[in-house]
Design a protein around this motif. Structure first.
Motif, short mmCIF file in Angstrom:
data_model
loop_
_atom_site.label_atom_id
_atom_site.label_comp_id
_atom_site.label_asym_id
_atom_site.label_seq_id
_atom_site.Cartn_x
_atom_site.Cartn_y
_atom_site.Cartn_z
N ILE A 125 0.84 -1.21 0.00
CA ILE A 125 0.00 0.00 0.00
C ILE A 125 0.87 1.25 0.00
N GLU A 126 1.92 1.25 0.83
CA GLU A 126 2.82 2.40 0.90
C GLU A 126 3.54 2.63 -0.42
N ASP A 127 3.94 1.54 -1.08
CA ASP A 127 4.61 1.66 -2.38
C ASP A 127 3.66 2.26 -3.42
N VAL A 128 2.40 1.82 -3.39
CA VAL A 128 1.40 2.36 -4.33
C VAL A 128 1.17 3.84 -4.07
N LEU A 129 1.05 4.20 -2.79
CA LEU A 129 0.83 5.60 -2.44
C LEU A 129 2.02 6.47 -2.84
N GLU A 130 3.23 5.93 -2.64
CA GLU A 130 4.44 6.67 -2.99
C GLU A 130 4.51 6.89 -4.51
N ALA A 131 4.16 5.85 -5.28
CA ALA A 131 4.15 5.96 -6.74
C ALA A 131 3.13 7.00 -7.18
N SER A 132 1.98 7.01 -6.50
CA SER A 132 0.93 7.98 -6.82
C SER A 132 1.38 9.41 -6.51
N ARG A 133 2.08 9.56 -5.36
CA ARG A 133 2.58 10.89 -4.98
C ARG A 133 3.59 11.39 -6.01
N LYS A 134 4.49 10.51 -6.45
CA LYS A 134 5.50 10.90 -7.44
C LYS A 134 4.85 11.28 -8.76
N LYS A 135 3.81 10.54 -9.14
CA LYS A 135 3.11 10.82 -10.40
C LYS A 135 2.43 12.19 -10.33
N ARG A 136 1.81 12.46 -9.20
CA ARG A 136 1.15 13.77 -9.03
C ARG A 136 2.17 14.90 -9.06
N ALA A 137 3.30 14.67 -8.39
CA ALA A 137 4.36 15.70 -8.36
C ALA A 137 4.91 15.95 -9.75
N LYS A 138 5.08 14.87 -10.52
CA LYS A 138 5.60 15.01 -11.88
C LYS A 138 4.62 15.80 -12.75
N ARG A 139 3.31 15.47 -12.61
CA ARG A 139 2.29 16.20 -13.39
C ARG A 139 2.28 17.67 -13.02
N ALA A 140 2.45 17.95 -11.73
CA ALA A 140 2.45 19.35 -11.27
C ALA A 140 3.66 20.09 -11.85
N GLU A 141 4.82 19.41 -11.87
CA GLU A 141 6.03 20.03 -12.43
C GLU A 141 5.86 20.30 -13.93
N GLU A 142 5.29 19.31 -14.64
CA GLU A 142 5.08 19.47 -16.08
C GLU A 142 4.11 20.62 -16.36
N LYS A 143 3.06 20.70 -15.54
CA LYS A 143 2.08 21.78 -15.72
C LYS A 143 2.73 23.13 -15.46
N GLN A 144 3.54 23.19 -14.41
CA GLN A 144 4.23 24.44 -14.07
C GLN A 144 5.19 24.85 -15.18
N ALA A 145 5.92 23.86 -15.72
CA ALA A 145 6.87 24.14 -16.80
C ALA A 145 6.13 24.62 -18.05
N LYS A 146 4.99 23.98 -18.34
CA LYS A 146 4.20 24.37 -19.51
C LYS A 146 3.69 25.80 -19.36
N GLU A 147 3.19 26.12 -18.15
CA GLU A 147 2.66 27.47 -17.91
C GLU A 147 3.77 28.51 -18.00
N ALA A 148 4.97 28.15 -17.50
CA ALA A 148 6.11 29.07 -17.57
C ALA A 148 6.52 29.31 -19.02
N LYS A 149 6.49 28.24 -19.83
CA LYS A 149 6.86 28.35 -21.24
C LYS A 149 5.86 29.24 -21.97
N GLU A 150 4.56 29.03 -21.70
CA GLU A 150 3.52 29.82 -22.34
C GLU A 150 3.65 31.29 -21.95
N ALA A 151 3.98 31.52 -20.67
CA ALA A 151 4.16 32.90 -20.21
C ALA A 151 5.33 33.56 -20.93
N ASP A 152 6.41 32.82 -21.12
CA ASP A 152 7.58 33.35 -21.84
C ASP A 152 7.23 33.67 -23.29
#
Length: 238
Positions: free
Chosen positions: A203-230
């Motif tokens: 269960i902890e491994d699944v939750l950790e994988a889910s947390r990493k996936k969410r963090a990665k999506r957030a980073e990608e979204k942030q990078a995309k928004e920064a690129k669009e702003a530029d």
């Protein structure tokens, strides 16, 4: 006579919230066991049984979320089988504190001839009565209570099967109960603890994988928004 269904209804009336499916079986098995013992004419509550129930619940409910609900679930287990949760906790705690400062040999001797320590006569008398009760109703929680006391005295001993079984045989003989039955019940208990530990790791491994996936999506979204702003800045500058 009160039925298992009556106790189950009482439990879910006392704790109406859904129980995580991983733990539902643990709760229902404990509830049925407590009910069947409570309606058995030969069964008498004692501090070792109390400790076994409290320990089973705590160990097998590790990782339950929300953590704050565990006390309510335990209370519902006790009240649905016409018992007082505070009695379970206080007597289990008092018995465990007696074992804390004893060696294994001292504990075995004490169990065969318990003496009151620090105003603990309410703990001692029910244990004394077991050896002289020809109709003593043995139970799996009783075995778990004994195991918990041994674990408190010497954690290494309970990990050594040969030494553990020798001590269990001595205790069983002193109480006039089946050592084989007690050892079999404890092997199952240890196996269940191991399986629960493995399940919690998954269960902890699944939750950790889910947390990493969410963090990665957030980073990608942030990078995309920064690129669009530029890009907007560059277009405006032109």
């Amino acid at each position: 006579m009160k039925t298992v269904s009556d106790s189950k209804r009482a439990f879910y009336a006392s704790y109406p919230r859904p129980i995580n499916s991983v733990y539902r079986r643990v709760i229902e098995e404990l509830l049925v066991e407590m009910h069947l013992l409570s309606v058995n004419a030969d069964f008498k509550l004692d501090p070792i049984y109390y400790l076994g129930i409290v320990t089973s619940f705590e160990r097998l409910m590790q990782g339950y979320q929300p953590e704050s609900d565990k006390e309510q679930i335990f209370n519902a287990l006790c009240t649905s089988t016409d018992s007082d949760p505070e009695t379970y906790k206080s007597q289990a705690g008092a018995l465990l504190s007696i074992a804390k400062d004893k060696s294994t040999d001292e504990l075995v001797d004490w169990l065969s001839n318990p003496t009151a320590e620090n105003d603990s006569s309410h703990i001692v008398e029910p244990i004394k009565a077991i050896a002289t009760n020809d109709n003593f109703k043995y139970s799996r929680p009783f075995a778990i209570g004994i195991y918990t006391l041994l674990e408190e005295c010497d954690h290494e001993l309970v990990q050594d099967q040969e030494k553990r079984n020798q001590v269990l045989d001595t205790i069983a003989e002193n109480f006039g109960i089946s050592g084989e039955k007690m050892k079999k019940d404890l092997e199952l208990y240890r196996s269940n603890l191991e399986k629960m530990g493995e399940l919690l790791k998954v269960i902890e491994d699944v939750l950790e994988a889910s947390r990493k996936k969410r963090a990665k999506r957030a980073e990608e979204k942030q990078a995309k928004e920064a690129k669009e702003a530029d890009e907007v800045k560059e277009a405006t500058a032109e």
